[in-house]
Write a protein that holds these residues in place. Structure first.
Motif, PDB file in Angstrom:
ATOM      1  N   CYS A 113       0.819  -1.211   0.000  1.00  0.00           N
ATOM      2  CA  CYS A 113       0.000   0.000   0.000  1.00  0.00           C
ATOM      3  C   CYS A 113       0.854   1.262   0.000  1.00  0.00           C
ATOM      4  CB  CYS A 113      -0.932   0.004   1.214  1.00  0.00           C
ATOM      5  SG  CYS A 113      -2.354  -1.112   1.049  1.00  0.00           S
ATOM      6  N   ALA A 114       2.076   1.155   0.498  1.00  0.00           N
ATOM      7  CA  ALA A 114       2.986   2.299   0.459  1.00  0.00           C
ATOM      8  C   ALA A 114       3.387   2.652  -0.962  1.00  0.00           C
ATOM      9  CB  ALA A 114       4.227   2.011   1.309  1.00  0.00           C
ATOM     10  N   GLY A 115       3.202   1.718  -1.891  1.00  0.00           N
ATOM     11  CA  GLY A 115       3.441   1.994  -3.301  1.00  0.00           C
ATOM     12  C   GLY A 115       2.160   2.283  -4.064  1.00  0.00           C
ATOM     13  N   LEU A 116       1.067   1.722  -3.592  1.00  0.00           N
ATOM     14  CA  LEU A 116      -0.219   1.938  -4.259  1.00  0.00           C
ATOM     15  C   LEU A 116      -0.796   3.314  -3.991  1.00  0.00           C
ATOM     16  CD1 LEU A 116      -1.903  -1.506  -3.483  1.00  0.00           C
ATOM     17  CD2 LEU A 116      -1.388  -0.644  -5.765  1.00  0.00           C
ATOM     18  N   CYS A 117      -0.481   3.911  -2.826  1.00  0.00           N
ATOM     19  CA  CYS A 117      -1.139   5.127  -2.355  1.00  0.00           C
ATOM     20  C   CYS A 117      -0.200   6.328  -2.398  1.00  0.00           C
ATOM     21  CB  CYS A 117      -1.647   4.912  -0.932  1.00  0.00           C
ATOM     22  SG  CYS A 117      -2.671   6.247  -0.289  1.00  0.00           S
ATOM     23  N   ARG A 118      -0.686   7.451  -2.921  1.00  0.00           N
ATOM     24  CA  ARG A 118       0.105   8.666  -2.967  1.00  0.00           C
ATOM     25  C   ARG A 118       0.128   9.368  -1.615  1.00  0.00           C
ATOM     26  NH1 ARG A 118      -0.310  11.861  -6.773  1.00  0.00           N
ATOM     27  NH2 ARG A 118      -1.735  10.786  -8.210  1.00  0.00           N
ATOM     28  N   GLU A 119       1.073  10.269  -1.420  1.00  0.00           N
ATOM     29  CA  GLU A 119       1.111  11.071  -0.209  1.00  0.00           C
ATOM     30  C   GLU A 119      -0.173  11.885  -0.090  1.00  0.00           C
ATOM     31  OE1 GLU A 119       4.034  14.305   2.074  1.00  0.00           O
ATOM     32  OE2 GLU A 119       4.498  13.623   0.036  1.00  0.00           O
ATOM     33  N   GLY A 120      -0.820  11.805   1.045  1.00  0.00           N
ATOM     34  CA  GLY A 120      -2.094  12.472   1.244  1.00  0.00           C
ATOM     35  C   GLY A 120      -3.285  11.640   0.830  1.00  0.00           C
ATOM     36  N   GLY A 121      -3.019  10.501   0.191  1.00  0.00           N
ATOM     37  CA  GLY A 121      -4.093   9.604  -0.219  1.00  0.00           C
ATOM     38  C   GLY A 121      -4.552   8.722   0.924  1.00  0.00           C
ATOM     39  N   THR A 122      -5.632   7.998   0.689  1.00  0.00           N
ATOM     40  CA  THR A 122      -6.269   7.191   1.729  1.00  0.00           C
ATOM     41  C   THR A 122      -6.316   5.724   1.335  1.00  0.00           C
ATOM     42  OG1 THR A 122      -7.687   9.059   2.385  1.00  0.00           O
ATOM     43  CG2 THR A 122      -8.411   6.856   3.048  1.00  0.00           C
ATOM     44  N   VAL A 123      -6.048   4.858   2.307  1.00  0.00           N
ATOM     45  CA  VAL A 123      -6.269   3.417   2.162  1.00  0.00           C
ATOM     46  C   VAL A 123      -7.414   3.022   3.084  1.00  0.00           C
ATOM     47  CG1 VAL A 123      -5.323   1.106   2.456  1.00  0.00           C
ATOM     48  CG2 VAL A 123      -3.855   2.940   1.594  1.00  0.00           C
ATOM     49  N   LEU A 124      -8.404   2.325   2.536  1.00  0.00           N
ATOM     50  CA  LEU A 124      -9.506   1.779   3.321  1.00  0.00           C
ATOM     51  C   LEU A 124      -9.415   0.265   3.316  1.00  0.00           C
ATOM     52  CD1 LEU A 124     -12.540   3.904   2.043  1.00  0.00           C
ATOM     53  CD2 LEU A 124     -11.206   4.250   4.111  1.00  0.00           C
ATOM     54  N   TRP A 125      -9.644  -0.356   4.471  1.00  0.00           N
ATOM     55  CA  TRP A 125      -9.562  -1.807   4.570  1.00  0.00           C
ATOM     56  C   TRP A 125     -10.645  -2.306   5.521  1.00  0.00           C
ATOM     57  CZ3 TRP A 125      -8.863  -3.269   9.595  1.00  0.00           C
ATOM     58  CH2 TRP A 125      -8.270  -2.322  10.455  1.00  0.00           C
ATOM     59  N   THR A 126     -10.908  -3.605   5.437  1.00  0.00           N
ATOM     60  CA  THR A 126     -11.844  -4.249   6.358  1.00  0.00           C
ATOM     61  C   THR A 126     -11.212  -5.513   6.905  1.00  0.00           C
ATOM     62  OG1 THR A 126     -12.910  -5.554   4.610  1.00  0.00           O
ATOM     63  CG2 THR A 126     -13.833  -3.368   5.070  1.00  0.00           C
ATOM     64  N   ARG A 127     -11.671  -5.885   8.095  1.00  0.00           N
ATOM     65  CA  ARG A 127     -11.190  -7.114   8.733  1.00  0.00           C
ATOM     66  C   ARG A 127     -12.135  -7.426   9.891  1.00  0.00           C
ATOM     67  NH1 ARG A 127      -7.218 -11.565   9.527  1.00  0.00           N
ATOM     68  NH2 ARG A 127      -7.564 -12.083  11.711  1.00  0.00           N
ATOM     69  N   HIS A 128     -12.520  -8.679  10.044  1.00  0.00           N
ATOM     70  CA  HIS A 128     -13.372  -9.059  11.170  1.00  0.00           C
ATOM     71  C   HIS A 128     -12.640  -8.808  12.489  1.00  0.00           C
ATOM     72  CE1 HIS A 128     -11.152 -12.760  12.152  1.00  0.00           C
ATOM     73  NE2 HIS A 128     -11.005 -12.910  10.836  1.00  0.00           N
ATOM     74  N   ARG A 129     -13.390  -8.692  13.580  1.00  0.00           N
ATOM     75  CA  ARG A 129     -12.800  -8.449  14.898  1.00  0.00           C
ATOM     76  C   ARG A 129     -12.811  -9.690  15.772  1.00  0.00           C
ATOM     77  NH1 ARG A 129     -11.720  -3.009  15.990  1.00  0.00           N
ATOM     78  NH2 ARG A 129     -10.351  -4.005  17.516  1.00  0.00           N
ATOM     79  N   GLY A 130     -13.017 -10.849  15.157  1.00  0.00           N
ATOM     80  CA  GLY A 130     -12.983 -12.091  15.916  1.00  0.00           C
ATOM     81  C   GLY A 130     -11.574 -12.445  16.366  1.00  0.00           C
ATOM     82  N   ALA A 131     -11.495 -13.323  17.376  1.00  0.00           N
ATOM     83  CA  ALA A 131     -10.205 -13.748  17.896  1.00  0.00           C
ATOM     84  C   ALA A 131      -9.508 -14.677  16.885  1.00  0.00           C
ATOM     85  CB  ALA A 131     -10.399 -14.473  19.231  1.00  0.00           C
ATOM     86  N   PRO A 132      -8.194 -14.487  16.711  1.00  0.00           N
ATOM     87  CA  PRO A 132      -7.383 -13.412  17.278  1.00  0.00           C
ATOM     88  C   PRO A 132      -7.594 -12.110  16.516  1.00  0.00           C
ATOM     89  CG  PRO A 132      -6.014 -14.808  15.889  1.00  0.00           C
ATOM     90  CD  PRO A 132      -7.381 -15.445  15.912  1.00  0.00           C
ATOM     91  N   ASP A 133      -7.792 -11.022  17.245  1.00  0.00           N
ATOM     92  CA  ASP A 133      -8.074  -9.722  16.642  1.00  0.00           C
ATOM     93  C   ASP A 133      -6.785  -9.132  16.075  1.00  0.00           C
ATOM     94  OD1 ASP A 133      -8.986  -7.278  15.886  1.00  0.00           O
ATOM     95  OD2 ASP A 133      -9.644  -6.642  17.883  1.00  0.00           O
ATOM     96  N   LEU A 134      -6.697  -9.099  14.762  1.00  0.00           N
ATOM     97  CA  LEU A 134      -5.484  -8.605  14.108  1.00  0.00           C
ATOM     98  C   LEU A 134      -5.503  -7.094  13.889  1.00  0.00           C
ATOM     99  CD1 LEU A 134      -2.872  -9.902  12.908  1.00  0.00           C
ATOM    100  CD2 LEU A 134      -3.994  -9.779  10.656  1.00  0.00           C
ATOM    101  N   VAL A 135      -6.629  -6.441  14.172  1.00  0.00           N
ATOM    102  CA  VAL A 135      -6.766  -5.017  13.854  1.00  0.00           C
ATOM    103  C   VAL A 135      -5.684  -4.148  14.508  1.00  0.00           C
ATOM    104  CG1 VAL A 135      -8.252  -2.999  14.170  1.00  0.00           C
ATOM    105  CG2 VAL A 135      -9.185  -5.111  13.211  1.00  0.00           C
ATOM    106  N   PRO A 136      -5.351  -4.334  15.792  1.00  0.00           N
ATOM    107  CA  PRO A 136      -4.273  -3.506  16.359  1.00  0.00           C
ATOM    108  C   PRO A 136      -2.947  -3.672  15.611  1.00  0.00           C
ATOM    109  CG  PRO A 136      -5.538  -4.535  18.111  1.00  0.00           C
ATOM    110  CD  PRO A 136      -6.001  -5.169  16.836  1.00  0.00           C
ATOM    111  N   SER A 137      -2.630  -4.884  15.190  1.00  0.00           N
ATOM    112  CA  SER A 137      -1.387  -5.105  14.445  1.00  0.00           C
ATOM    113  C   SER A 137      -1.457  -4.471  13.055  1.00  0.00           C
ATOM    114  CB  SER A 137      -1.114  -6.607  14.318  1.00  0.00           C
ATOM    115  OG  SER A 137      -0.892  -7.194  15.580  1.00  0.00           O
ATOM    116  N   ILE A 138      -2.643  -4.487  12.451  1.00  0.00           N
ATOM    117  CA  ILE A 138      -2.817  -3.834  11.147  1.00  0.00           C
ATOM    118  C   ILE A 138      -2.552  -2.341  11.274  1.00  0.00           C
ATOM    119  CG2 ILE A 138      -4.555  -3.168   9.438  1.00  0.00           C
ATOM    120  CD1 ILE A 138      -5.807  -5.970   9.860  1.00  0.00           C
TER     121      ILE A 138
END
Length: 213
Positions: free
Chosen positions: A139-164
């Protein structure tokens, strides 16, 4: 390999009370914000594993910047790309390109990267943790400076969202919005605060393996 029928999977969008429908509304709100924030001129958008394109096309149908958007939606299932292409045509979105192909390959995005908006929805819950981190790195190559990345991920265990979120921060992204942990879904929006790195050709960002527990 996942045995999910990705055409039938979209049926839950038609139930306004479903978790998927509520997630879609959250994603679309962030898409609208990202488009609202862009300066005058062309807005480049890439959507990985775009499905039927509802994340983006549902916003563009009435967004004031709709004709500024040049987008590429990449999705492997031809039944879904047929729906997306028909929706784009019905809304007269001539600059939206719907491609039936393997969305994990960087080659599909080289001419649009770095983009103003990168959609990585429906991916992080269906690939390995290592591939999640690898995709964030790209994503550091896909997205320009000032651009936005949107993503989704379930919050079930193990919850990977903090690591993301931590990985995005390490790659020069600032967290703009994160859904509540008890929302029933996970949606994140990160803005790039660094210069994009070159997006390498011929690389695979991830491999779909199905829902990760």
């Amino acid at each position: 390999m996942s045995r999910v029928d990705w055409r039938d999977w979209h049926d839950d969008y038609d139930d306004p009370a479903s978790s998927l429908s509520r997630r879609l509304r959250a994603v679309q709100a962030r898409v609208r914000e990202a488009l609202d924030d862009r300066p005058p001129g062309e807005i480049r958008v890439v959507s990985l594993c775009a499905g039927q394109g509802r994340d983006l096309l549902g916003v563009l149908v009435d967004h004031p910047r709709r004709q500024d958007v040049r987008a590429r939606l990449v999705e492997l299932d031809p039944r879904n790309t047929a729906v997306a292409a028909a929706a784009a045509a019905a809304s007269h979105l001539e600059n939206v390109d719907v491609v039936t192909a393997d969305a994990s390959l960087t080659d599909h995005y080289l001419d649009l990267a770095p983009a103003d908006l990168v959609l990585a929805c429906g991916i992080f819950g269906n690939i390995t943790d290592a591939d999640v981190m690898r995709t964030i790195d790209h994503c550091a190559g896909l997205c320009r400076e000032g651009g936005t990345v949107l993503w989704t991920r379930h919050r079930g265990a193990p919850d990977l969202v903090p690591s993301i979120c931590e990985r995005f921060a390490e790659r020069g992204f600032e967290l703009r919005w994160l859904s509540d942990p008890d929302a029933g879904y996970g949606v994140g929006a990160h803005v790039s605060r660094g210069s994009p790195r070159p997006l390498a050709a011929g690389e695979r960002m991830f491999t779909f393996v199905g829902r990760q527990s």
